[in-house]
Design a protein around this motif. Structure first.
Motif, PDB file in Angstrom:
ATOM      1  N   ILE A   1      10.080  -0.203   7.118  1.00  0.00           N
ATOM      2  CA  ILE A   1       9.454  -0.241   5.797  1.00  0.00           C
ATOM      3  C   ILE A   1      10.220  -1.224   4.933  1.00  0.00           C
ATOM      4  O   ILE A   1      11.355  -1.602   5.241  1.00  0.00           O
ATOM      5  N   LYS A   2       9.585  -1.631   3.819  1.00  0.00           N
ATOM      6  CA  LYS A   2      10.200  -2.614   2.930  1.00  0.00           C
ATOM      7  C   LYS A   2      10.396  -2.016   1.552  1.00  0.00           C
ATOM      8  O   LYS A   2       9.556  -1.262   1.057  1.00  0.00           O
ATOM      9  N   ASP A   3      11.525  -2.357   0.945  1.00  0.00           N
ATOM     10  CA  ASP A   3      11.856  -1.906  -0.403  1.00  0.00           C
ATOM     11  C   ASP A   3      10.973  -2.651  -1.403  1.00  0.00           C
ATOM     12  O   ASP A   3      10.975  -3.885  -1.431  1.00  0.00           O
ATOM     13  N   PRO A   4      10.213  -1.954  -2.255  1.00  0.00           N
ATOM     14  CA  PRO A   4       9.350  -2.649  -3.219  1.00  0.00           C
ATOM     15  C   PRO A   4      10.112  -3.275  -4.376  1.00  0.00           C
ATOM     16  O   PRO A   4       9.543  -4.087  -5.105  1.00  0.00           O
ATOM     17  N   LYS A   5      11.403  -2.928  -4.552  1.00  0.00           N
ATOM     18  CA  LYS A   5      12.181  -3.426  -5.684  1.00  0.00           C
ATOM     19  C   LYS A   5      13.219  -4.479  -5.290  1.00  0.00           C
ATOM     20  O   LYS A   5      13.714  -5.200  -6.153  1.00  0.00           O
ATOM     21  N   ARG A   6      13.540  -4.565  -4.011  1.00  0.00           N
ATOM     22  CA  ARG A   6      14.635  -5.415  -3.559  1.00  0.00           C
ATOM     23  C   ARG A   6      14.208  -6.164  -2.300  1.00  0.00           C
ATOM     24  O   ARG A   6      13.309  -5.722  -1.594  1.00  0.00           O
ATOM     25  N   PRO A   7      14.882  -7.270  -1.970  1.00  0.00           N
ATOM     26  CA  PRO A   7      14.530  -7.998  -0.747  1.00  0.00           C
ATOM     27  C   PRO A   7      15.141  -7.343   0.491  1.00  0.00           C
ATOM     28  O   PRO A   7      15.854  -7.971   1.284  1.00  0.00           O
ATOM     29  N   LEU A   8      14.876  -6.040   0.672  1.00  0.00           N
ATOM     30  CA  LEU A   8      15.481  -5.271   1.744  1.00  0.00           C
ATOM     31  C   LEU A   8      14.416  -4.696   2.669  1.00  0.00           C
ATOM     32  O   LEU A   8      13.355  -4.270   2.223  1.00  0.00           O
ATOM     33  N   ARG A   9      14.735  -4.691   3.964  1.00  0.00           N
ATOM     34  CA  ARG A   9      13.940  -3.993   4.967  1.00  0.00           C
ATOM     35  C   ARG A   9      14.785  -2.887   5.573  1.00  0.00           C
ATOM     36  O   ARG A   9      16.001  -3.026   5.715  1.00  0.00           O
TER      37      ARG A   9
ATOM     38  N   ALA B   1       3.890   0.909   7.047  1.00  0.00           N
ATOM     39  CA  ALA B   1       5.037   0.791   7.946  1.00  0.00           C
ATOM     40  C   ALA B   1       4.614   0.138   9.246  1.00  0.00           C
ATOM     41  O   ALA B   1       3.419   0.105   9.593  1.00  0.00           O
ATOM     42  N   ARG B   2       5.596  -0.360   9.937  1.00  0.00           N
ATOM     43  CA  ARG B   2       5.378  -0.742  11.336  1.00  0.00           C
ATOM     44  C   ARG B   2       6.058   0.309  12.195  1.00  0.00           C
ATOM     45  O   ARG B   2       7.281   0.406  12.233  1.00  0.00           O
ATOM     46  N   ASN B   3       5.258   1.129  12.852  1.00  0.00           N
ATOM     47  CA  ASN B   3       5.759   2.182  13.724  1.00  0.00           C
ATOM     48  C   ASN B   3       5.710   1.717  15.171  1.00  0.00           C
ATOM     49  O   ASN B   3       4.656   1.282  15.655  1.00  0.00           O
ATOM     50  N   THR B   4       6.829   1.793  15.853  1.00  0.00           N
ATOM     51  CA  THR B   4       6.909   1.440  17.272  1.00  0.00           C
ATOM     52  C   THR B   4       7.363   2.660  18.044  1.00  0.00           C
ATOM     53  O   THR B   4       8.352   3.296  17.674  1.00  0.00           O
TER      54      THR B   4
ATOM     55  N   ALA C   1       0.853  -1.190   0.000  1.00  0.00           N
ATOM     56  CA  ALA C   1       0.000   0.000   0.000  1.00  0.00           C
ATOM     57  C   ALA C   1       0.882   1.231   0.000  1.00  0.00           C
ATOM     58  O   ALA C   1       1.889   1.269   0.686  1.00  0.00           O
ATOM     59  N   GLY C   2       0.522   2.242  -0.779  1.00  0.00           N
ATOM     60  CA  GLY C   2       1.208   3.523  -0.726  1.00  0.00           C
ATOM     61  C   GLY C   2       2.673   3.455  -1.089  1.00  0.00           C
ATOM     62  O   GLY C   2       3.460   4.269  -0.636  1.00  0.00           O
ATOM     63  N   GLY C   3       3.093   2.466  -1.892  1.00  0.00           N
ATOM     64  CA  GLY C   3       4.486   2.390  -2.300  1.00  0.00           C
ATOM     65  C   GLY C   3       5.380   1.660  -1.328  1.00  0.00           C
ATOM     66  O   GLY C   3       6.580   1.577  -1.521  1.00  0.00           O
ATOM     67  N   GLY C   4       4.839   1.108  -0.220  1.00  0.00           N
ATOM     68  CA  GLY C   4       5.670   0.393   0.745  1.00  0.00           C
ATOM     69  C   GLY C   4       4.975  -0.870   1.202  1.00  0.00           C
ATOM     70  O   GLY C   4       3.976  -1.299   0.630  1.00  0.00           O
ATOM     71  N   TRP C   5       5.494  -1.459   2.262  1.00  0.00           N
ATOM     72  CA  TRP C   5       4.934  -2.702   2.771  1.00  0.00           C
ATOM     73  C   TRP C   5       4.709  -2.567   4.270  1.00  0.00           C
ATOM     74  O   TRP C   5       5.451  -1.903   4.975  1.00  0.00           O
ATOM     75  N   VAL C   6       3.683  -3.224   4.762  1.00  0.00           N
ATOM     76  CA  VAL C   6       3.504  -3.360   6.201  1.00  0.00           C
ATOM     77  C   VAL C   6       3.941  -4.771   6.576  1.00  0.00           C
ATOM     78  O   VAL C   6       3.570  -5.746   5.916  1.00  0.00           O
ATOM     79  N   LEU C   7       4.756  -4.872   7.619  1.00  0.00           N
ATOM     80  CA  LEU C   7       5.326  -6.153   8.015  1.00  0.00           C
ATOM     81  C   LEU C   7       4.696  -6.611   9.324  1.00  0.00           C
ATOM     82  O   LEU C   7       4.856  -5.952  10.352  1.00  0.00           O
ATOM     83  N   PRO C   8       3.965  -7.719   9.324  1.00  0.00           N
ATOM     84  CA  PRO C   8       3.418  -8.214  10.586  1.00  0.00           C
ATOM     85  C   PRO C   8       4.534  -8.725  11.491  1.00  0.00           C
ATOM     86  O   PRO C   8       5.385  -9.488  11.065  1.00  0.00           O
TER      87      PRO C   8
ATOM     88  N   PRO D   1      15.843  15.299  11.600  1.00  0.00           N
ATOM     89  CA  PRO D   1      15.959  14.495  10.379  1.00  0.00           C
ATOM     90  C   PRO D   1      16.306  13.041  10.690  1.00  0.00           C
ATOM     91  O   PRO D   1      16.797  12.722  11.763  1.00  0.00           O
ATOM     92  N   LEU D   2      16.009  12.191   9.709  1.00  0.00           N
ATOM     93  CA  LEU D   2      16.366  10.785   9.788  1.00  0.00           C
ATOM     94  C   LEU D   2      16.750  10.319   8.387  1.00  0.00           C
ATOM     95  O   LEU D   2      16.759  11.114   7.446  1.00  0.00           O
ATOM     96  N   LEU D   3      17.107   9.054   8.257  1.00  0.00           N
ATOM     97  CA  LEU D   3      17.576   8.508   6.982  1.00  0.00           C
ATOM     98  C   LEU D   3      16.521   7.586   6.395  1.00  0.00           C
ATOM     99  O   LEU D   3      16.133   6.598   7.027  1.00  0.00           O
ATOM    100  N   VAL D   4      16.083   7.908   5.168  1.00  0.00           N
ATOM    101  CA  VAL D   4      15.023   7.159   4.501  1.00  0.00           C
ATOM    102  C   VAL D   4      15.480   6.774   3.105  1.00  0.00           C
ATOM    103  O   VAL D   4      16.098   7.590   2.416  1.00  0.00           O
ATOM    104  N   PRO D   5      15.206   5.543   2.651  1.00  0.00           N
ATOM    105  CA  PRO D   5      15.520   5.205   1.263  1.00  0.00           C
ATOM    106  C   PRO D   5      14.585   5.919   0.299  1.00  0.00           C
ATOM    107  O   PRO D   5      13.380   6.016   0.544  1.00  0.00           O
ATOM    108  N   ASP D   6      15.153   6.443  -0.776  1.00  0.00           N
ATOM    109  CA  ASP D   6      14.340   7.024  -1.855  1.00  0.00           C
ATOM    110  C   ASP D   6      14.169   5.937  -2.900  1.00  0.00           C
ATOM    111  O   ASP D   6      15.095   5.604  -3.645  1.00  0.00           O
ATOM    112  N   PHE D   7      12.980   5.343  -2.964  1.00  0.00           N
ATOM    113  CA  PHE D   7      12.734   4.209  -3.849  1.00  0.00           C
ATOM    114  C   PHE D   7      12.691   4.606  -5.322  1.00  0.00           C
ATOM    115  O   PHE D   7      12.582   3.743  -6.187  1.00  0.00           O
ATOM    116  N   ASP D   8      12.778   5.894  -5.620  1.00  0.00           N
ATOM    117  CA  ASP D   8      12.864   6.336  -7.011  1.00  0.00           C
ATOM    118  C   ASP D   8      14.280   6.247  -7.560  1.00  0.00           C
ATOM    119  O   ASP D   8      14.488   6.370  -8.761  1.00  0.00           O
TER     120      ASP D   8
END
Length: 283
Positions: free
Chosen positions: A177-185, A274-277, A4-11, A210-217
């Motif tokens: 969050i999960k990378d939609p193009k690669r097997p990366l979390r 995302a899974r937010n804790t 959803a929304g370009g990312g993944w939710v991980l149970p 600020p924090l560090l976020v992957p730009d999936f583009d």
């Protein structure tokens, strides 16, 4: 997993409400980083030319951490930690006077134990996006010290979030969050510097960075080259979403809509499942 929304939710497994995890205890929840006590320290060798700095023996710098991002490869199990250091201004080290460089720029870097990449900036964007470099080609040594709280309390309900916020407990966010193009979390950890809250109805909203976020583009091969500085926002109404605003080259226009220059500014919004804790550090 749900896309959803370009990312993944991980149970993931949930523990008991308000559970505490002691550092190094092997509990279900990894202890939260105490960012005030966590640092990157590098040792820089003497330069060939010393006109800018007076460092005949080289120099060491200890800089506080702003955020952590762990990149986990689910296909291999490999885990690489990247940290974002807090900024400082460019300087002439150990000179007698005129210590700040003019024109001034921001010194800000992403580090792993093997790579580093500058994400500092001047007043305007120079048109070149720096790439990652090997730590060993620049520094004599580099150490990343991540200190965790003795105990970490997981804030599992909006009421617990409000209570901990009102009590001025140190708050830490952990967003996965999960990378939609690669097997990366990507497990992103950061101090919560701004928390909106209302105890009357247990509302809350994080807005911090600020924090560090992957730009999936981006398609760069190296993970460090796909990371961007960002801020994050989410609230009690959609706790499984994370909205990021990424720092990007952004045009400055005049009144006739003519581009005058570009600056690095937070202007690119992306929403990911995302899974937010939410965590509270317990001294």
């Amino acid at each position: 997993m749900a896309l959803a929304g370009g990312g993944w939710v991980l149970p993931m497994a949930h523990g008991a409400p308000g559970e505490e995890s002691s550092s190094g205890s092997g509990g279900k929840v990894p202890p939260a980083c105490n960012f005030r006590s966590s640092f990157m320290t590098w040792d820089y060798p003497p330069p060939a030319y010393t006109e800018k700095h007076d460092i005949p023996y080289g120099n060491m710098a200890r800089i506080q951490l702003d955020a952590i991002t762990d990149v986990i490869d689910d296909s291999s199990g490999e885990r690489v930690r990247f940290v974002l250091i807090q900024p400082c201004r460019t300087e002439r080290v150990y000179k007698e006077d005129r210590l700040f460089q003019i024109p001034s720029a921001e010194y800000r870097v992403i580090y792993s134990l093997e790579q580093h990449r500058s994400v500092g900036k001047g007043l305007t964007y120079g048109g070149r996006r720096p790439a990652g470099k090997l730590v060993g080609d620049t520094y004599r040594s580099l150490v990343i010290d991540v200190v965790t709280f003795p105990k970490t309390r997981v804030l599992r309900t909006p009421a617990e979030v409000n209570e901990a916020t009102g009590a001025n407990h140190p708050l830490v966010g952990r967003t996965e969050i999960k990378d939609p193009k690669r097997p990366l979390r990507y497990v992103i950890e950061y101090p919560i510097k701004t928390m909106n809250f209302m105890p009357k109805d247990n509302s809350y909203q994080i807005d911090t960075g600020p924090l560090l976020v992957p730009d999936f583009d981006l398609d760069q091969a190296s993970a460090i080259d796909r990371l961007e500085m960002a801020h994050v926002a989410f609230n009690h109404k959609a706790p499984n979403l994370a909205e990021f605003i990424l720092r990007q080259p952004t045009p400055v226009m005049d009144e006739s809509n003519r581009e005058l220059c570009r600056v690095l500014h937070y202007s690119k919004v992306r929403v990911h499942s995302a899974r937010n804790t939410l965590l509270a550090g317990v001294a």
